[in-house]
Design a protein around this motif. Structure first.
Motif, mmCIF file in Angstrom:
data_model
loop_
_atom_site.group_PDB
_atom_site.id
_atom_site.type_symbol
_atom_site.label_atom_id
_atom_site.label_comp_id
_atom_site.label_asym_id
_atom_site.label_seq_id
_atom_site.Cartn_x
_atom_site.Cartn_y
_atom_site.Cartn_z
ATOM 1 N N ARG A 87 0.831 -1.219 0.000
ATOM 2 C CA ARG A 87 0.000 0.000 0.000
ATOM 3 C C ARG A 87 0.859 1.260 0.000
ATOM 4 O O ARG A 87 0.495 2.260 -0.621
ATOM 5 C CB ARG A 87 -0.943 -0.022 1.193
ATOM 6 C CG ARG A 87 -2.026 -1.076 1.060
ATOM 7 C CD ARG A 87 -2.980 -1.063 2.242
ATOM 8 N NE ARG A 87 -3.918 -2.160 2.133
ATOM 9 C CZ ARG A 87 -3.912 -3.239 2.904
ATOM 10 N NH1 ARG A 87 -3.033 -3.364 3.891
ATOM 11 N NH2 ARG A 87 -4.792 -4.199 2.719
ATOM 12 N N GLN A 90 1.605 2.337 -3.205
ATOM 13 C CA GLN A 90 0.357 2.691 -3.884
ATOM 14 C C GLN A 90 -0.129 1.613 -4.854
ATOM 15 O O GLN A 90 -0.604 1.903 -5.947
ATOM 16 C CB GLN A 90 0.483 4.052 -4.568
ATOM 17 C CG GLN A 90 0.730 5.153 -3.545
ATOM 18 C CD GLN A 90 0.750 6.515 -4.159
ATOM 19 O OE1 GLN A 90 1.363 6.736 -5.201
ATOM 20 N NE2 GLN A 90 0.069 7.446 -3.515
ATOM 21 N N TYR A 91 -0.035 0.362 -4.396
ATOM 22 C CA TYR A 91 -0.588 -0.761 -5.145
ATOM 23 C C TYR A 91 -1.676 -1.418 -4.327
ATOM 24 O O TYR A 91 -1.712 -1.306 -3.100
ATOM 25 C CB TYR A 91 0.496 -1.788 -5.491
ATOM 26 C CG TYR A 91 1.334 -1.374 -6.672
ATOM 27 C CD1 TYR A 91 0.949 -1.698 -7.962
ATOM 28 C CD2 TYR A 91 2.504 -0.636 -6.480
ATOM 29 C CE1 TYR A 91 1.715 -1.299 -9.053
ATOM 30 C CE2 TYR A 91 3.272 -0.237 -7.561
ATOM 31 C CZ TYR A 91 2.873 -0.569 -8.843
ATOM 32 O OH TYR A 91 3.622 -0.171 -9.919
ATOM 33 N N GLU A 92 -2.572 -2.109 -5.024
ATOM 34 C CA GLU A 92 -3.589 -2.925 -4.365
ATOM 35 C C GLU A 92 -3.663 -4.266 -5.083
ATOM 36 O O GLU A 92 -3.278 -4.384 -6.255
ATOM 37 C CB GLU A 92 -4.956 -2.240 -4.366
ATOM 38 C CG GLU A 92 -5.563 -2.069 -5.719
ATOM 39 C CD GLU A 92 -6.906 -1.361 -5.688
ATOM 40 O OE1 GLU A 92 -7.605 -1.414 -6.714
ATOM 41 O OE2 GLU A 92 -7.274 -0.751 -4.661
ATOM 42 N N GLN A 157 -2.364 -3.772 -8.954
ATOM 43 C CA GLN A 157 -2.554 -2.614 -9.815
ATOM 44 C C GLN A 157 -2.228 -1.366 -9.015
ATOM 45 O O GLN A 157 -2.467 -1.293 -7.813
ATOM 46 C CB GLN A 157 -3.963 -2.541 -10.385
ATOM 47 C CG GLN A 157 -5.040 -2.188 -9.400
ATOM 48 C CD GLN A 157 -6.410 -2.130 -10.065
ATOM 49 O OE1 GLN A 157 -6.570 -2.397 -11.243
ATOM 50 N NE2 GLN A 157 -7.415 -1.776 -9.289
ATOM 51 N N CYS A 158 -1.692 -0.393 -9.727
ATOM 52 C CA CYS A 158 -1.339 0.879 -9.103
ATOM 53 C C CYS A 158 -2.614 1.686 -8.867
ATOM 54 O O CYS A 158 -3.500 1.729 -9.716
ATOM 55 C CB CYS A 158 -0.378 1.639 -10.002
ATOM 56 S SG CYS A 158 0.223 3.163 -9.271
ATOM 57 N N VAL A 159 -2.679 2.325 -7.699
ATOM 58 C CA VAL A 159 -3.850 3.147 -7.372
ATOM 59 C C VAL A 159 -3.469 4.628 -7.257
ATOM 60 O O VAL A 159 -4.231 5.412 -6.723
ATOM 61 C CB VAL A 159 -4.533 2.655 -6.077
ATOM 62 C CG1 VAL A 159 -5.159 1.298 -6.296
ATOM 63 C CG2 VAL A 159 -3.566 2.642 -4.903
ATOM 64 N N LYS A 161 -3.187 8.394 -8.028
ATOM 65 C CA LYS A 161 -4.164 9.273 -8.686
ATOM 66 C C LYS A 161 -3.477 10.469 -9.277
ATOM 67 O O LYS A 161 -2.479 10.907 -8.921
ATOM 68 C CB LYS A 161 -5.209 9.694 -7.684
ATOM 69 C CG LYS A 161 -5.854 8.477 -7.110
ATOM 70 C CD LYS A 161 -7.245 8.728 -6.682
ATOM 71 C CE LYS A 161 -7.823 7.410 -6.386
ATOM 72 N NZ LYS A 161 -8.732 7.028 -5.671
#
Length: 161
Positions: A87, A90-92, A157-159, A161
């Motif tokens: 996290r 910035q991945y989920e 996947q990258c989150v 923004k």
């Protein structure tokens, strides 16, 4: 959208005992895993897959088996730290697919509980976590009930923004 795949593997010896933890679930049986921590090979493989996907090394670097703090440790603690790192980058998790190779214990009665437990730890719906259990058809050390092995593959996947 940035996607990353990671693969993990783990194995542990088996010996006579009163049960083991696999996928974060306690399984009462006549075997135990020989390990420094709780020996949860499914979670260890999953941690390595997650770390591989983010370029974070492996579970042995984060939680060495010669560190007394890790003796008997519940591997869900390892997974929580690995997920914190996922996290942080910035991945989920999109999905996780795992295969356990073991003659014992029988996994079918525990598969749903493992799926639910791991989904909660990963922060995804249970349908995004898949567990397959295979015997080794009596061949080799796995078939002789001398150990178990686990593979895990994850897609992140990258989150950002």
């Amino acid at each position: 959208m940035s996607m990353r795949i990671g693969h993990g593997f783990d194995s542990h010896r088996l010996e006579a005992g009163e049960g083991m933890r696999l996928g974060g679930v306690w399984i009462a049986c006549d075997w135990r895993l020989v390990a420094h921590s709780d020996g949860d090979a499914l979670i260890h493989a999953l941690c390595d897959a997650l770390l591989g996907a983010i370029g974070g090394g492996d579970i042995g670097r984060l939680f060495p088996d010669n560190d007394p703090q890790n003796r008997g440790m519940d591997s869900r603690i390892f997974l929580r730290e690995v997920m914190r790192r996922v996290r942080e980058q910035q991945y989920e998790v999109v999905n996780a697919d795992m295969t356990l190779i073991a003659q014992v214990p029988r996994m079918a009665p525990h598969a749903r509980a493992i799926q639910d437990t791991l989904a909660a730890e990963l922060g995804v719906e249970p349908e995004r976590v898949n567990l397959k259990a295979k015997t080794n058809e009596g061949m080799g050390h796995l078939g002789r009930r001398e150990g178990i092995a686990a593979h895990a593959v994850v897609l992140l996947q990258c989150v950002k923004k």
